[in-house]
Design a protein around this motif. Structure first.
Motif, short mmCIF file in Angstrom:
data_model
loop_
_atom_site.label_atom_id
_atom_site.label_comp_id
_atom_site.label_asym_id
_atom_site.label_seq_id
_atom_site.Cartn_x
_atom_site.Cartn_y
_atom_site.Cartn_z
N UNK A 1 -50.44 -9.14 60.95
CA UNK A 1 -49.07 -8.61 60.86
C UNK A 1 -48.61 -8.02 62.20
N UNK A 2 -49.36 -7.11 62.84
CA UNK A 2 -48.88 -6.58 64.12
C UNK A 2 -48.81 -7.63 65.23
N UNK A 3 -49.71 -8.60 65.22
CA UNK A 3 -49.66 -9.65 66.26
C UNK A 3 -48.41 -10.51 66.06
N UNK A 4 -48.13 -10.89 64.80
CA UNK A 4 -46.94 -11.69 64.51
C UNK A 4 -45.68 -10.92 64.92
N UNK A 5 -45.62 -9.63 64.59
CA UNK A 5 -44.46 -8.81 64.95
C UNK A 5 -44.27 -8.79 66.47
N UNK A 6 -45.38 -8.63 67.21
CA UNK A 6 -45.29 -8.59 68.67
C UNK A 6 -44.82 -9.93 69.24
#
Length: 455
Positions: free
Chosen positions: A322-327
């Motif tokens: 989730x945080x990688x996709x958001x970034x």
């Protein structure tokens, strides 16, 4: 037979470092050591030393088995006696030599080098894991992660950036080794100086030396102009060498000399020049295994891996999806909103053999296919390359054997090649190396399966 070098080093988790004395790691009661073959037919083999005798010789029953015909069946014994090492020659026919003198029985310090026949062995400290408190940061440079594994990596990278030691980054294709190297450079004192990256696997052997060390005019056929090498271009900054596992032995020898002397000599030049460069290397294979196979110099490994960091694959830290996709989406100017729902579930079921690079491609593909999307939930994630890989190959038992077999092979080839190309970011040369196939043969397969346009 004694285990190879790679098997006898201290086993560590995928997020720790080794050879970490430079970052302040300490030991109590002396530094644990190992006996390493530094020259001879078994170069790279090693065994841990402890309070019990370790027997060295050519007999298969020995603890460290050597294949030097000048070594006796039971040549010597060695054991740890609290920081000093008791060495006893077992009446060997060619004797045991230390600093040119025969050794019958002696107490030697760590660092001592012994000659047995035509083989040299050294008592040297074992690499050890560095215990660090996980970083409170959720990113380091362009690396993003909230998992414990990545925050442990961030903690080590932060320490490495604050020093000037050589760093070895290991991990699968696409885990972000170059991003880690750039972040170390950007967080260090050399940030204002050049960062030069060179992929050792992308160059043929006859050009790699020229790219690394440079050449003068007329050094070889076609050298019509002088060229500065990567080390010279990185003067005062950092050089990042990727795919070290592909570096040929002759280049390894020249590279080791540069690391030891901090001087570089261009091809065809009459003299060498001093350099001030920080070195960060990377490999997708465990270089200790290559040392055990005789394909990588152990002395070069020790010089490179003052700090060794293994970046974990994406499948081992799915909480970071989730945080990688958001970034990734924010970096492309897209406001993602909550990263949840069916699309996130689809990402979770995939094994991501191409790691973050494959995830980045999946996100770029989704953005291209969803021009009107107003958030992550509205993105059209393409099934090709994102579907779960565990679906078994179907076998048609109602067909003749040859026909059923041909269909399975056809399905296997297409699935394997599609996944291979995704892992290698569409680079056919890199895919050929990964699959250990001839490039022309791989290209013909890709064309046949419609994964690459024909001529």
């Amino acid at each position: 037979m004694a285990p190879a070098f790679a098997a006898k080093l201290v086993r560590v988790s995928s997020t720790t470092t080794m050879h970490t004395m430079a970052l302040g790691a300490t030991t109590e009661g002396g530094v644990p050591c190992q006996l390493v073959v530094v020259e001879g037919p078994d170069m790279g083999r090693a065994i841990e030393l402890g309070a019990t005798d370790v027997i060295v010789g050519t007999d298969p029953a020995c603890d460290l088995v050597l294949h030097d015909p000048a070594v006796s069946r039971r040549h010597l014994s060695i054991r740890d006696e609290g920081g000093r090492y008791a060495v006893v020659d077992l009446d060997s026919r060619n004797h045991t030599l230390y600093q040119g003198s025969q050794v019958g029985a002696a107490s030697l310090p760590a660092g001592a080098t012994l000659k047995l026949g035509h083989t040299f062995v050294r008592i040297q400290p074992r690499p050890r894991p560095l215990e660090v408190t996980p970083s409170q940061a959720r990113r380091f440079g362009e690396l993003v992660g909230e998992s414990l594994a990545m925050r442990e990596v961030f903690a080590v990278l932060e320490l490495a950036a604050a020093s000037d030691v050589s760093v070895l980054l290991e991990g699968e294709t696409g885990v972000g080794k170059e991003l880690a190297a750039r972040a170390i450079h950007e967080h260090g004192e050399r940030r204002a100086r050049p960062f030069v990256a060179l992929d050792c696997g992308a160059l043929p052997e006859n050009l790699l030396d020229s790219e690394l060390f440079g050449h003068v005019r007329g050094a070889f056929t076609g050298a019509t102009n002088a060229r500065r090498g990567a080390f010279a271009r990185a003067e005062g900054g950092t050089i990042f060498l990727d795919e070290l596992d592909t570096m040929p032995p002759s280049t390894q020898a020249r590279f080791l000399r540069v690391l030891e002397e901090r001087r570089v000599q261009a091809l065809g030049a009459d003299r060498d020049e001093a350099i001030d460069v920080r070195v960060i290397g990377a490999s997708r294979r465990d270089l200790r295994e290559l040392v055990a196979e005789g394909r990588f110099r152990p002395d070069l490994l020790f010089r490179l891996s003052v700090v060794r960091v293994v970046l974990p694959p994406l499948r081992e830290r799915r909480e970071d999806l989730a945080p990688v996709v958001a970034a990734l989406l924010q970096r492309r100017g897209f406001t993602p909103g909550p990263i949840e729902g069916d699309n996130l579930d689809r990402l979770f079921v995939h094994d991501w053999p191409g790691n973050v690079r494959e995830l980045r491609n999946a996100i770029d593909r989704a953005l291209a296919l969803s021009p009107g999307a107003r958030g992550f939930a509205e993105l059209r994630l393409a099934t090709d390359g994102v579907a779960a890989p565990s679906e078994p190959l179907a076998v048609r038992c109602d067909l003749p054997f040859a026909q059923a077999k041909a269909q399975v092979i056809e399905a296997f080839e297409r699935r394997y090649l599609r996944d291979l190309l995704a892992r290698c970011d569409g680079n056919v040369s890199a895919a050929a190396r990964e699959a250990e196939l001839d490039r022309k043969h791989l290209r013909s397969l890709l064309v046949r399966h419609g994964l690459l346009p024909g001529d």
